[in-house]
Design a protein around this motif. Sequence first.
Motif, PDB file in Angstrom:
ATOM      1  N   ASP A 147     -51.938  -7.571  48.819  1.00 14.91           N
ATOM      2  CA  ASP A 147     -50.921  -6.507  48.755  1.00 14.91           C
ATOM      3  C   ASP A 147     -50.509  -6.095  50.157  1.00 14.91           C
ATOM      4  O   ASP A 147     -51.330  -5.586  50.915  1.00 14.91           O
ATOM      5  CB  ASP A 147     -51.459  -5.269  48.035  1.00 14.91           C
ATOM      6  N   GLU A 148     -49.282  -6.351  50.475  1.00 14.34           N
ATOM      7  CA  GLU A 148     -48.691  -5.812  51.704  1.00 14.34           C
ATOM      8  C   GLU A 148     -47.484  -4.956  51.360  1.00 14.34           C
ATOM      9  O   GLU A 148     -47.202  -3.963  52.002  1.00 14.34           O
ATOM     10  CB  GLU A 148     -48.283  -6.956  52.649  1.00 14.34           C
ATOM     11  N   GLU A 149     -46.767  -5.331  50.315  1.00 11.92           N
ATOM     12  CA  GLU A 149     -45.498  -4.658  50.008  1.00 11.92           C
ATOM     13  C   GLU A 149     -45.699  -3.297  49.358  1.00 11.92           C
ATOM     14  O   GLU A 149     -44.836  -2.434  49.443  1.00 11.92           O
ATOM     15  CB  GLU A 149     -44.645  -5.542  49.084  1.00 11.92           C
ATOM     16  N   GLY A 150     -46.817  -3.133  48.653  1.00 10.59           N
ATOM     17  CA  GLY A 150     -47.082  -1.831  48.037  1.00 10.59           C
ATOM     18  C   GLY A 150     -46.201  -1.542  46.835  1.00 10.59           C
ATOM     19  O   GLY A 150     -46.025  -0.381  46.450  1.00 10.59           O
ATOM     20  N   SER A 195     -33.681 -10.672  54.110  1.00  9.25           N
ATOM     21  CA  SER A 195     -34.994 -10.748  53.454  1.00  9.25           C
ATOM     22  C   SER A 195     -35.038  -9.704  52.352  1.00  9.25           C
ATOM     23  O   SER A 195     -34.091  -8.939  52.184  1.00  9.25           O
ATOM     24  CB  SER A 195     -36.130 -10.530  54.446  1.00  9.25           C
ATOM     25  N   HIS A 196     -36.152  -9.678  51.620  1.00 13.26           N
ATOM     26  CA  HIS A 196     -36.271  -8.798  50.439  1.00 13.26           C
ATOM     27  C   HIS A 196     -35.086  -9.075  49.508  1.00 13.26           C
ATOM     28  O   HIS A 196     -34.490  -8.148  48.951  1.00 13.26           O
ATOM     29  CB  HIS A 196     -36.331  -7.318  50.839  1.00 13.26           C
ATOM     30  N   SER A 197     -34.781 -10.337  49.357  1.00 16.45           N
ATOM     31  CA  SER A 197     -33.629 -10.764  48.551  1.00 16.45           C
ATOM     32  C   SER A 197     -33.835 -12.227  48.186  1.00 16.45           C
ATOM     33  O   SER A 197     -34.394 -12.987  48.974  1.00 16.45           O
ATOM     34  CB  SER A 197     -32.350 -10.610  49.382  1.00 16.45           C
ATOM     35  N   GLU A 239     -38.329 -13.548  60.514  1.00 18.03           N
ATOM     36  CA  GLU A 239     -37.894 -12.396  61.320  1.00 18.03           C
ATOM     37  C   GLU A 239     -37.426 -11.228  60.453  1.00 18.03           C
ATOM     38  O   GLU A 239     -37.669 -10.072  60.788  1.00 18.03           O
ATOM     39  CB  GLU A 239     -36.753 -12.826  62.261  1.00 18.03           C
ATOM     40  N   GLN A 240     -36.742 -11.507  59.366  1.00 20.92           N
ATOM     41  CA  GLN A 240     -36.152 -10.473  58.504  1.00 20.92           C
ATOM     42  C   GLN A 240     -35.054  -9.694  59.213  1.00 20.92           C
ATOM     43  O   GLN A 240     -34.754  -8.554  58.846  1.00 20.92           O
ATOM     44  CB  GLN A 240     -37.215  -9.498  57.961  1.00 20.92           C
ATOM     45  N   GLY A 241     -34.501 -10.256  60.262  1.00 23.71           N
ATOM     46  CA  GLY A 241     -33.408  -9.628  60.982  1.00 23.71           C
ATOM     47  C   GLY A 241     -32.549 -10.731  61.596  1.00 23.71           C
ATOM     48  O   GLY A 241     -32.919 -11.912  61.544  1.00 23.71           O
ATOM     49  N   VAL A 259     -39.103   6.247  55.989  1.00 22.68           N
ATOM     50  CA  VAL A 259     -38.551   6.506  57.326  1.00 22.68           C
ATOM     51  C   VAL A 259     -39.306   5.645  58.331  1.00 22.68           C
ATOM     52  O   VAL A 259     -40.545   5.592  58.303  1.00 22.68           O
ATOM     53  CB  VAL A 259     -38.695   8.004  57.714  1.00 22.68           C
ATOM     54  N   ARG A 260     -38.581   4.973  59.220  1.00 24.41           N
ATOM     55  CA  ARG A 260     -39.247   4.105  60.207  1.00 24.41           C
ATOM     56  C   ARG A 260     -38.629   4.291  61.584  1.00 24.41           C
ATOM     57  O   ARG A 260     -37.441   4.585  61.711  1.00 24.41           O
ATOM     58  CB  ARG A 260     -39.088   2.644  59.811  1.00 24.41           C
ATOM     59  N   ALA A 261     -39.463   4.052  62.595  1.00 30.15           N
ATOM     60  CA  ALA A 261     -38.972   4.146  63.974  1.00 30.15           C
ATOM     61  C   ALA A 261     -39.957   3.446  64.910  1.00 30.15           C
ATOM     62  O   ALA A 261     -41.142   3.333  64.593  1.00 30.15           O
ATOM     63  CB  ALA A 261     -38.835   5.607  64.384  1.00 30.15           C
ATOM     64  N   GLY A 294     -38.954  -4.409  62.834  1.00 30.00           N
ATOM     65  CA  GLY A 294     -38.588  -3.227  62.052  1.00 30.00           C
ATOM     66  C   GLY A 294     -39.335  -3.168  60.733  1.00 30.00           C
ATOM     67  O   GLY A 294     -39.497  -2.095  60.145  1.00 30.00           O
ATOM     68  N   ALA A 295     -39.788  -4.316  60.246  1.00 31.00           N
ATOM     69  CA  ALA A 295     -40.527  -4.363  58.973  1.00 31.00           C
ATOM     70  C   ALA A 295     -42.016  -4.144  59.232  1.00 31.00           C
ATOM     71  O   ALA A 295     -42.505  -4.384  60.333  1.00 31.00           O
ATOM     72  CB  ALA A 295     -40.320  -5.719  58.301  1.00 31.00           C
ATOM     73  N   GLY A 296     -42.723  -3.727  58.206  1.00 37.08           N
ATOM     74  CA  GLY A 296     -44.170  -3.565  58.292  1.00 37.08           C
ATOM     75  C   GLY A 296     -44.872  -4.899  58.057  1.00 37.08           C
ATOM     76  O   GLY A 296     -44.314  -5.793  57.420  1.00 37.08           O
ATOM     77  N   HIS A 297     -46.086  -5.023  58.565  1.00 39.48           N
ATOM     78  CA  HIS A 297     -46.844  -6.273  58.418  1.00 39.48           C
ATOM     79  C   HIS A 297     -48.339  -5.983  58.344  1.00 39.48           C
ATOM     80  O   HIS A 297     -48.797  -4.939  58.800  1.00 39.48           O
ATOM     81  CB  HIS A 297     -46.573  -7.203  59.608  1.00 39.48           C
ATOM     82  N   SER A 328     -43.243   6.137  57.489  1.00 39.34           N
ATOM     83  CA  SER A 328     -43.713   7.242  56.631  1.00 39.34           C
ATOM     84  C   SER A 328     -43.090   7.038  55.269  1.00 39.34           C
ATOM     85  O   SER A 328     -41.897   6.742  55.168  1.00 39.34           O
ATOM     86  CB  SER A 328     -43.232   8.593  57.157  1.00 39.34           C
ATOM     87  N   ARG A 329     -43.894   7.190  54.235  1.00 39.39           N
ATOM     88  CA  ARG A 329     -43.374   7.077  52.864  1.00 39.39           C
ATOM     89  C   ARG A 329     -43.696   8.351  52.098  1.00 39.39           C
ATOM     90  O   ARG A 329     -44.851   8.779  52.074  1.00 39.39           O
ATOM     91  CB  ARG A 329     -44.041   5.897  52.151  1.00 39.39           C
ATOM     92  N   LEU A 330     -42.666   8.932  51.515  1.00 46.12           N
ATOM     93  CA  LEU A 330     -42.842  10.172  50.744  1.00 46.12           C
ATOM     94  C   LEU A 330     -42.412   9.950  49.302  1.00 46.12           C
ATOM     95  O   LEU A 330     -41.577   9.074  49.027  1.00 46.12           O
ATOM     96  CB  LEU A 330     -41.949  11.290  51.304  1.00 46.12           C
ATOM     97  N   TYR A 370     -40.143 -16.559  51.225  1.00 48.03           N
ATOM     98  CA  TYR A 370     -40.763 -16.810  52.536  1.00 48.03           C
ATOM     99  C   TYR A 370     -41.461 -15.590  53.126  1.00 48.03           C
ATOM    100  O   TYR A 370     -42.390 -15.740  53.920  1.00 48.03           O
ATOM    101  CB  TYR A 370     -39.699 -17.319  53.523  1.00 48.03           C
ATOM    102  N   ASP A 371     -41.012 -14.395  52.785  1.00 49.53           N
ATOM    103  CA  ASP A 371     -41.590 -13.157  53.335  1.00 49.53           C
ATOM    104  C   ASP A 371     -43.064 -13.101  52.930  1.00 49.53           C
ATOM    105  O   ASP A 371     -43.373 -12.856  51.758  1.00 49.53           O
ATOM    106  CB  ASP A 371     -40.798 -11.954  52.784  1.00 49.53           C
ATOM    107  N   GLY A 372     -43.948 -13.335  53.897  1.00 42.58           N
ATOM    108  CA  GLY A 372     -45.386 -13.356  53.620  1.00 42.58           C
ATOM    109  C   GLY A 372     -45.895 -14.770  53.432  1.00 42.58           C
ATOM    110  O   GLY A 372     -46.683 -15.275  54.238  1.00 42.58           O
TER     111      GLY A 372
HETATM  112  C1  GLV Z   1     -42.694  -4.590  54.037  1.00 40.12           C
HETATM  113  O1  GLV Z   1     -42.099  -5.646  54.100  1.00 40.12           O
HETATM  114  C2  GLV Z   1     -42.103  -3.407  54.581  1.00 40.12           C
HETATM  115  O2  GLV Z   1     -41.775  -3.402  55.782  1.00 40.12           O
HETATM  116  O3  GLV Z   1     -41.863  -2.467  53.807  1.00 40.12           O
END
Ligand code: GLV
Length: 408
Positions: free
Chosen positions: A122-125, A378-380, A190-192, A284-286, A352-355, A212-214, A88-90
């Motif tokens: 591509d959203e998940e990368g 989600s992501h599962s 929602e993923q939450g 890292v997210r905020a 909290g998730a990216g979109h 931020s992704r490193l 369902y995610d996406g």
């Molecule tokens: C995508 O679902 C993300 O928040 O990383």
Amino acid sequence: MLSPERILERCAALARHSELAGGLTRVFLSPQARAATDAVLGWMREAGMAAELDAIGNAAGRYEGERPGMPCLMLGSHLDTVRDAGRYDGMLGVVSAIECIDFLNKKNKRLPFAIEVIGFGDEEGVRFGTTLLGSRAVAGILDTEVLKAKDPQGNTVAEALRQFGLDPKRIPELARKKGEVLAYAELHIEQGPVLEAEGLPVGVVTAINGFSRLRVTLRGAAGHAGTVPMNLRRDALAGAAECVLALERIARQDPELVGTVGRIEARPGAINVIPGEVTFTVDVRAPRDPLRNQAVTAVRAEIETIARKRDLKSEIETLQEFGVTACSPRLMAQMDAAVARQGWPVRRLPSGAGHDGMALGAITEICMLFVRCKSGISHSPLESITEADAAAGAKVLFDFIEHFRLPA
Ligand code: GLV
Ligand code: MN
Ligand code: MN
């Protein structure tokens, strides 16, 4: 009529396009992505839209307004997945939007604006380590340097596009011009756990957290696991373990921060060899950019200190950063009104998730509608929604579309 059964059937049909036997993994520009995209393009056409695969591999459909060529309300979400994903995610956002257009088309209704529905490629990368490639292209903010990013097999984005039958040189043509997109609205699970805890099927998103992704590489010395004494080792994996714990400690300092090492690879990777080189990712997210930036600075400093102490060489690469994206107050008010008209209490909540809306936010106002998912998972593969909630989401989205008012 909107058909929640069909929405769920289509999510199930898309889930069958997977590289993972018995589960769902579908990454950007894969043969499985092609099959899923072709299915979506077919559903768009059945719903009365003009639809085509665009130059970055998005499924792009358009339903004209009262006159051809009017500016559009853009709807969408993504068709790629994480590894061993839910269905369902996406995908829920894409098929729910198509369901709404089908209903309009059956009613023979044209609105004073066009509607575009995009299934972003591509959203998940997951494949290239850099996210939102589809939506960044449409927003005109995809730096062409990104086309050089490589997947684990060493294929660049540009090569993968060509293998998919696409011409990377045409990507700049996708960038929407100012005024062409009136607004972007995305329905997403929602993923939450908040909606479930409060007994609500839908919620209106206030903002999307920044990220931020490193990618971190630590280099020490490989050696024999039996012969090199502990005090003479330069074990890159032991150093990485300390870095993972340092990230956890930093992220725990503020309840609004989250930090994750989601991937780690130790080389050469044998039971009897001291790991000489390790690469790991940091996410890292905020909800506040200064908080995230401070955390990333602290994480970088900690990694460098740990490396120095252990005589390892460290390399820290920023893969991608995105600031907080606020939803538009006037679109949130329109979404609130649609929720209320459909008989539900209005609940606003952050994401909290990216979109994909993060990218579209560069060119237009955005809003999002969340649909409750079971236990917030989600992501599962355990990701799950009910037919009643799919119906509630689609009804609210349809109501929002029908009442969408053009900005003054
Ligand atoms: C995508 O679902 C993300 O928040 O990383
Ligand atoms: Mn996701
Ligand atoms: Mn998603």
